[in-house]
Write an enzyme that holds these catalytic residues in place. Structure first.
Site, PDB file in Angstrom:
ATOM      1  N   GLY A  53      -5.642  -7.433   4.692  1.00 51.45           N
ATOM      2  CA  GLY A  53      -4.781  -8.136   5.650  1.00 51.45           C
ATOM      3  C   GLY A  53      -5.424  -8.495   6.975  1.00 51.45           C
ATOM      4  O   GLY A  53      -5.059  -9.485   7.595  1.00 51.45           O
ATOM      5  N   ASP A 112       3.242  -0.738  10.003  1.00 53.02           N
ATOM      6  CA  ASP A 112       4.657  -0.795   9.586  1.00 53.02           C
ATOM      7  C   ASP A 112       5.182   0.650   9.569  1.00 53.02           C
ATOM      8  O   ASP A 112       5.651   1.165  10.595  1.00 53.02           O
ATOM      9  CB  ASP A 112       4.673  -1.469   8.203  1.00 53.02           C
ATOM     10  CG  ASP A 112       6.046  -1.892   7.742  1.00 53.02           C
ATOM     11  OD1 ASP A 112       6.995  -1.132   7.962  1.00 53.02           O
ATOM     12  OD2 ASP A 112       6.174  -2.960   7.141  1.00 53.02           O
TER      13      ASP A 112
HETATM   14  C1  PRP Z   1      -0.577  -3.781   4.643  1.00 53.44           C
HETATM   15  C2  PRP Z   1      -1.178  -4.004   6.016  1.00 53.44           C
HETATM   16  C3  PRP Z   1      -1.443  -2.610   6.505  1.00 53.44           C
HETATM   17  C4  PRP Z   1      -0.346  -1.795   5.862  1.00 53.44           C
HETATM   18  C5  PRP Z   1       0.738  -1.504   6.886  1.00 53.44           C
HETATM   19  O1  PRP Z   1      -1.605  -3.585   3.726  1.00 53.44           O
HETATM   20  O2  PRP Z   1      -2.352  -4.793   5.961  1.00 53.44           O
HETATM   21  O3  PRP Z   1      -2.704  -2.120   6.079  1.00 53.44           O
HETATM   22  O4  PRP Z   1       0.188  -2.603   4.793  1.00 53.44           O
HETATM   23  O5  PRP Z   1       1.818  -0.806   6.317  1.00 53.44           O
HETATM   24  P1  PRP Z   1       2.099   0.752   6.590  1.00 53.44           P
HETATM   25  O6  PRP Z   1       2.073   0.947   8.071  1.00 53.44           O
HETATM   26  O7  PRP Z   1       3.479   0.938   6.022  1.00 53.44           O
HETATM   27  O8  PRP Z   1       1.066   1.557   5.863  1.00 53.44           O
HETATM   28  P2  PRP Z   1      -1.392  -3.642   2.129  1.00 53.44           P
HETATM   29  O9  PRP Z   1      -1.317  -2.265   1.578  1.00 53.44           O
HETATM   30  O10 PRP Z   1      -0.272  -4.573   1.813  1.00 53.44           O
HETATM   31  O11 PRP Z   1      -2.775  -4.267   1.659  1.00 53.44           O
HETATM   32  P3  PRP Z   1      -3.458  -5.639   2.125  1.00 53.44           P
HETATM   33  O12 PRP Z   1      -3.988  -5.402   3.517  1.00 53.44           O
HETATM   34  O13 PRP Z   1      -4.531  -5.854   1.139  1.00 53.44           O
HETATM   35  O14 PRP Z   1      -2.389  -6.708   2.110  1.00 53.44           O
END
Ligand code: PRP
Length: 190
Positions: A53, A112
């Site tokens: 991300g 998040d």
């Molecule tokens: C998303 C984002 C953060 C995480 C935040 O990554 O990039 O790393 O979620 O959420 P949290 O605070 O609830 O842990 P994701 O796991 O979707 O992977 P990506 O970055 O490959 O999209």
């Protein structure tokens, strides 16, 4: 060169509308970089992008960083293809760099629940850096389930599903040049 920046978009059956514009992103990111340039001027930090991300935010932020620095990447996944966290973090790629004794600056697109960031901070502290600081473009304070200290925050946002500027819905939408928020759930997903 022109960026892909529609006013609204459909992604995997859900409708999203513009939430944070390219102009807002550019001005906030330049201000964050000013703070980082000042705070890390003599520290030769290593910036660590958390894939996937963070890739667009990291690239735009780095272009405003004017101090000596290095860049590396760590890859995690906790959402899979869903809109809510699985509650488990999967480590997909470790660092290449040796960070022992270094000033590390983690770069994240969104905090998040805080699960991923808490995992990252614990994981990096095992490698004995001199310091670990955190930059996140977005923070959802009301969604927090794991306490983490965030040093630089781009925007605090409500607990809504967002897309674009590196962030995906089932892997699509990362290429959008602005940030979008979900407007309508698909009818069969209620
Ligand atoms: C998303 C984002 C953060 C995480 C935040 O990554 O990039 O790393 O979620 O959420 P949290 O605070 O609830 O842990 P994701 O796991 O979707 O992977 P990506 O970055 O490959 O999209």
């Amino acid at each position: 060169m022109s960026f892909y920046q529609p006013e609204s978009i459909t992604c995997n059956g859900s409708t999203f509308r513009l939430f944070i514009s390219r102009e807002q992103l550019e001005s906030r990111i330049a201000a964050l970089a000013d703070e980082i340039n000042r705070d890390f001027a003599e520290k030769k930090p290593i910036f660590i992008g958390i894939l996937n991300g963070a890739f667009i935010f990291l690239a735009d932020l780095m272009r405003h960083v004017s101090i000596p620095c290095e860049v590396d990447f760590f890859k995690l996944s906790s959402y899979g293809d869903e809109k809510v966290s699985s509650g488990r973090v999967t480590e997909l790629k470790d660092l290449d760099a040796d960070i022992q004794g270094r000033h590390v600056v983690l770069i994240e697109d969104i905090v998040d629940t805080g699960l991923s960031m808490k995992y990252m901070i614990n994981r990096l502290n095992e490698k004995k850096p001199a310091s670990v600081s955190v930059v996140t473009l977005l923070h959802k304070p009301d969604a927090s389930r794991h306490e983490v200290e965030l040093d630089y925050i781009g925007f605090e946002i409500p607990t809504l599903f967002v897309l674009g500027y590196g962030m995906d819905y089932a892997q699509e939408g990362r290429n959008l040049a602005q940030i979008y928020v979900i407007e309508e759930e698909p009818e069969n997903n209620s």
